[in-house]
Design a protein around this motif. Structure first.
Motif, PDB file in Angstrom:
ATOM      1  N   MET A 260       0.839  -1.200   0.000  1.00 32.56           N
ATOM      2  CA  MET A 260       0.000   0.000   0.000  1.00 32.56           C
ATOM      3  C   MET A 260       0.875   1.253   0.000  1.00 32.56           C
ATOM      4  O   MET A 260       1.902   1.301   0.665  1.00 32.56           O
ATOM      5  N   GLY A 261       0.425   2.243  -0.774  1.00 29.71           N
ATOM      6  CA  GLY A 261       1.155   3.497  -0.847  1.00 29.71           C
ATOM      7  C   GLY A 261       0.885   4.378   0.365  1.00 29.71           C
ATOM      8  O   GLY A 261      -0.261   4.532   0.795  1.00 29.71           O
ATOM      9  N   PHE A 262       1.947   4.958   0.928  1.00 29.93           N
ATOM     10  CA  PHE A 262       1.830   5.891   2.049  1.00 29.93           C
ATOM     11  C   PHE A 262       2.776   7.062   1.823  1.00 29.93           C
ATOM     12  O   PHE A 262       3.923   6.868   1.409  1.00 29.93           O
ATOM     13  N   GLY A 263       2.314   8.266   2.129  1.00 33.68           N
ATOM     14  CA  GLY A 263       3.188   9.430   2.122  1.00 33.68           C
ATOM     15  C   GLY A 263       3.922   9.551   3.442  1.00 33.68           C
ATOM     16  O   GLY A 263       3.530   8.962   4.459  1.00 33.68           O
ATOM     17  N   GLU A 264       4.999  10.327   3.450  1.00 30.83           N
ATOM     18  CA  GLU A 264       5.790  10.490   4.668  1.00 30.83           C
ATOM     19  C   GLU A 264       4.971  11.136   5.793  1.00 30.83           C
ATOM     20  O   GLU A 264       5.150  10.809   6.965  1.00 30.83           O
ATOM     21  N   HIS A 265       4.054  12.039   5.438  1.00 28.96           N
ATOM     22  CA  HIS A 265       3.250  12.702   6.467  1.00 28.96           C
ATOM     23  C   HIS A 265       2.371  11.691   7.193  1.00 28.96           C
ATOM     24  O   HIS A 265       2.279  11.710   8.432  1.00 28.96           O
ATOM     25  N   TYR A 266       1.707  10.800   6.431  1.00 30.57           N
ATOM     26  CA  TYR A 266       0.863   9.774   7.062  1.00 30.57           C
ATOM     27  C   TYR A 266       1.713   8.925   8.002  1.00 30.57           C
ATOM     28  O   TYR A 266       1.317   8.656   9.144  1.00 30.57           O
ATOM     29  N   ILE A 267       2.874   8.501   7.540  1.00 31.64           N
ATOM     30  CA  ILE A 267       3.729   7.628   8.351  1.00 31.64           C
ATOM     31  C   ILE A 267       4.154   8.333   9.633  1.00 31.64           C
ATOM     32  O   ILE A 267       4.145   7.740  10.722  1.00 31.64           O
ATOM     33  N   ASN A 268       4.494   9.610   9.534  1.00 33.86           N
ATOM     34  CA  ASN A 268       4.930  10.357  10.718  1.00 33.86           C
ATOM     35  C   ASN A 268       3.811  10.481  11.743  1.00 33.86           C
ATOM     36  O   ASN A 268       4.013  10.242  12.948  1.00 33.86           O
ATOM     37  N   VAL A 269       2.609  10.869  11.299  1.00 30.22           N
ATOM     38  CA  VAL A 269       1.483  11.016  12.225  1.00 30.22           C
ATOM     39  C   VAL A 269       1.109   9.666  12.820  1.00 30.22           C
ATOM     40  O   VAL A 269       0.891   9.543  14.045  1.00 30.22           O
ATOM     41  N   PHE A 270       1.035   8.649  11.982  1.00 24.42           N
ATOM     42  CA  PHE A 270       0.728   7.297  12.457  1.00 24.42           C
ATOM     43  C   PHE A 270       1.724   6.866  13.533  1.00 24.42           C
ATOM     44  O   PHE A 270       1.335   6.332  14.581  1.00 24.42           O
ATOM     45  N   THR A 271       3.003   7.097  13.293  1.00 23.00           N
ATOM     46  CA  THR A 271       4.047   6.662  14.224  1.00 23.00           C
ATOM     47  C   THR A 271       3.916   7.367  15.572  1.00 23.00           C
ATOM     48  O   THR A 271       4.043   6.736  16.635  1.00 23.00           O
ATOM     49  N   VAL A 272       3.634   8.662  15.539  1.00 23.37           N
ATOM     50  CA  VAL A 272       3.445   9.402  16.791  1.00 23.37           C
ATOM     51  C   VAL A 272       2.232   8.859  17.553  1.00 23.37           C
ATOM     52  O   VAL A 272       2.309   8.600  18.764  1.00 23.37           O
ATOM     53  N   LEU A 273       1.107   8.686  16.847  1.00 23.65           N
ATOM     54  CA  LEU A 273      -0.095   8.170  17.505  1.00 23.65           C
ATOM     55  C   LEU A 273       0.155   6.791  18.117  1.00 23.65           C
ATOM     56  O   LEU A 273      -0.233   6.518  19.264  1.00 23.65           O
TER      57      LEU A 273
END
Length: 413
Positions: A260-273
């Motif tokens: 699945m495609g993910f942008g860096e912003h999604y990954i960063n927010v997901f990781t923090v959450l």
């Protein structure tokens, strides 16, 4: 004998698309009932259908209030309405109750995603064996058609795999399902479908089928960069997903993976959450003595996925990269679809994520109605003939293309 009259469970973005598409073919599908805990959302879908004038001929469109976890209430409603099929487009948590109501009443069942237990994340594979497949014998005994995972992924990508196995290859070596959303919704952060289900997919282990055995990775551990038709170069990550668990068991393929495609912003927010514990499905006490489920709180504060549709721009690309042999020679094909968020909203007032999941469910309903897919047992999509499904999808607005050594061209246009 043709089946007519259907009940749609759920009133989210996918249910909206399915209701629109079924309304466009109500001459073949008959009465359309929409049921959810929130009857106002069902009525909003009916208003949308009327606003877009998507009812092909005069017919019944009716909203109902139902708790889809209440099997007895579902049985009563199905019997009262006299429907012949139920399209389950509600939360993945209600699959078992809806399926059992369909078996009890003898009506056809269809869903677009695998069942989940709210208290468990990323169970032992193959996931379908944990819940749905346990009812195979009951479906066959009652002659109930139950089609599992009839969305896009799972669903259409399963049909692509079946088409490849039947007509394009002598043997299959690998199926890599690639899912890219190159669109933009303009929000700081949002998920394209139910946030609770979205995050649950990515907080556990990543299970894939490699060398005919289950392999576990961590989310965002394995990355792939590829140049796609129309949407260009995209970064994808190895991810666990429903269709791996049926294709790996039903088709003789040594390797089945999902990316699945993910942008860096999604990954960063997901990781923090995730690191803060806000994606946990386990209840926690607050200082005020209340008990909350962090994941449900995050879901409550994020935008409703259906609210993203009006401003969504850009395209999706979803398909199967398939490798194997034909006539003793190695072969590679990419079978895929391109969808446009703005075009989908103009037609049915939903964005492309909902459209790609909803149109296949409506196509499957049409194939159940005319008998083509009314098989009287429980099946996953790859166990059914692919060509009539893909041809119906093309008629309904989801075209299939193939990219191989001979170039890029439409299939079943």
């Amino acid at each position: 004998m043709a089946k007519k009259n259907l009940l749609i469970i759920g009133a989210g973005g996918v249910a909206n698309v399915v209701a629109h598409k079924c309304a466009q073919h109500n001459d073949r599908l008959g009465d359309i009932h929409i049921a959810s805990r929130n009857i106002q959302r069902c009525e909003s879908i009916i208003d949308s259908i009327n606003r877009k004038q998507n009812l092909k001929q005069p017919g019944l469109l009716k909203a109902h209030a139902i708790d889809a976890l209440d099997t007895n209430a579902l049985i009563t409603l199905i019997n009262e309405l006299g429907v012949s099929m139920v399209l389950n487009l509600g939360s993945a948590f209600v699959n078992q109750s809806v399926l059992h109501a369909c078996i009890e009443t003898g009506v056809a069942y269809l869903d677009t995603a695998i069942h989940e237990d709210p208290a468990k994340v990323c169970e032992t594979p193959p996931w379908y064996a944990n819940y749905e497949w346990k009812s195979k014998q009951a479906c066959e005994a009652k002659g109930v058609t139950a089609i599992l995972g009839a969305g896009f992924d799972p669903g259409v990508v399963n049909a692509y795999a079946r088409l490849a196995a039947d007509t394009l290859f002598d043997s299959l070596e690998s199926i890599d399902i690639l899912d890219v959303n190159a669109g933009s919704h303009g929000k700081y952060f949002a998920t394209n479908f139910d946030p609770e289900i979205n995050f649950r997919e990515f907080t556990g282990q990543v299970w894939t089928w490699q060398n005919r055995e289950w392999v576990s990775n961590q989310m965002f551990e394995v990355k792939l960069t590829r140049d796609f038709p129309v949407v260009g170069e995209q970064s994808l990550y190895l991810t666990g997903h429903d269709e791996i668990h049926s294709i790996s068991q039903n088709l003789d393929v040594p390797n089945v993976r999902f990316w699945m495609g993910f942008g860096e912003h999604y990954i960063n927010v997901f990781t923090v959450l995730k690191n803060l514990g806000l994606l946990s499905e386990q209840p926690v006490p607050t200082a005020e003595g209340q008990t909350v489920v962090p994941l449900k709180v995050v879901k409550a504060v994020l935008p409703d996925p259906s609210s993203l549709a009006p401003e969504y721009t850009g395209k999706t690309c979803i398909g199967d990269l398939i490798k194997g042999t034909k006539d003793g020679e190695p072969k590679e094909v990419f079978i895929y679809n391109i969808c446009d968020h703005a075009e989908n909203y103009a037609e049915v007032e939903s964005q492309a994520i909902s459209y790609t999941a909803g149109v296949p469910a409506a196509a499957a309903a049409l194939l159940i109605a005319d008998g083509t897919w009314d098989v009287g047992r429980m099946v996953n999509v790859e166990e059914l003939p692919a060509e009539p499904f893909l041809k119906t999808l093309a008629e309904l607005g989801l075209s299939t293309r193939i990219q191989d050594a001979e170039g890029d061209r439409a299939l079943f246009a």
